[in-house]
Design a protein around this motif. Sequence first.
Motif, mmCIF file in Angstrom:
data_model
loop_
_atom_site.group_PDB
_atom_site.id
_atom_site.type_symbol
_atom_site.label_atom_id
_atom_site.label_comp_id
_atom_site.label_asym_id
_atom_site.label_seq_id
_atom_site.Cartn_x
_atom_site.Cartn_y
_atom_site.Cartn_z
ATOM 1 N N ARG A 177 0.810 -1.228 0.000
ATOM 2 C CA ARG A 177 0.000 0.000 0.000
ATOM 3 C C ARG A 177 0.839 1.272 0.000
ATOM 4 N NH1 ARG A 177 -2.792 -3.728 2.887
ATOM 5 N NH2 ARG A 177 -1.751 -3.210 4.850
ATOM 6 N N GLU A 178 2.151 1.125 0.021
ATOM 7 C CA GLU A 178 3.000 2.324 -0.085
ATOM 8 C C GLU A 178 3.131 2.749 -1.543
ATOM 9 O OE1 GLU A 178 6.063 2.854 3.551
ATOM 10 O OE2 GLU A 178 6.714 1.426 2.025
ATOM 11 N N THR A 179 3.845 3.859 -1.728
ATOM 12 C CA THR A 179 4.084 4.418 -3.058
ATOM 13 C C THR A 179 5.577 4.367 -3.369
ATOM 14 O OG1 THR A 179 2.191 5.900 -2.868
ATOM 15 C CG2 THR A 179 3.885 6.517 -4.451
ATOM 16 N N ALA A 180 5.898 4.152 -4.637
ATOM 17 C CA ALA A 180 7.299 4.146 -5.060
ATOM 18 C C ALA A 180 7.457 4.973 -6.320
ATOM 19 C CB ALA A 180 7.765 2.713 -5.320
ATOM 20 N N THR A 181 8.610 5.612 -6.433
ATOM 21 C CA THR A 181 8.931 6.366 -7.642
ATOM 22 C C THR A 181 10.282 5.911 -8.172
ATOM 23 O OG1 THR A 181 7.680 8.314 -6.949
ATOM 24 C CG2 THR A 181 9.375 8.649 -8.615
#
Lengths: 110, 111
Positions: B16-20
């Motif tokens: 559920r985290e975000t990555a770039t």
Amino acid sequence: GQQVMQIPQYQHVQEGEDFTTYCNSSTTLSNIQWYKQRPGGHPVFLIQLVKSGEVKKQKRLTFQFGEAKKNSSLHITATQTTDVGTYFCAGMAGGFKTIFGAGTRLFVKA
Amino acid sequence: AAGVIQSPRHLIKEKRETATLKCYPIPRHDTVYWYQQGPGQDPQFLISFYEKMQSDKGSIPDRFSAQQFSDYHSELNMSSLELGDSALYFCASSSGAGATFFGQGTRLTVV
């Protein structure tokens, strides 16, 4: 949609034997590219074929593009342990999308 | 010779985290591609950009988005991460329909 099929999935050879991988597309390709990926590495560009019936050689590697521009092959003569890796073909039918085959993983036994 | 630069090389995120992910193509290459490669799988095309405009779209989930900036670098944004998103993400660049050169990839692990 466009599909690129590649066979065989795996090939085990004794060092010094020849090896061939085949690539077939469901649609006519504008070009086909071949890549080699070592375990844990990234695909490395080997060659691009554009013309119908084109044959190109790089030392022990021979690449062919079919007359109908729907199939291609990579042949390695007298394999060496340094040839180990996965060989991918990748076809471009138009636009900017290059579709990869599933790859042929080559194992070479010394 | 300059190659395709990707960062970071490794990334660990929780569900559920975000990555770039970032990509710097070879200078003067006008096309950038993003690929996802699962263990033992072939690279799957996600999306491409030609001259900073989206040019083609593959099997990219709606949770992912990408863009190419004025300096030609590209970013792949991944939200609501799932365990199945764990993979190697490759960026590649080419000049027109020429040879495509791959970066070394970002290994994303979602835990």
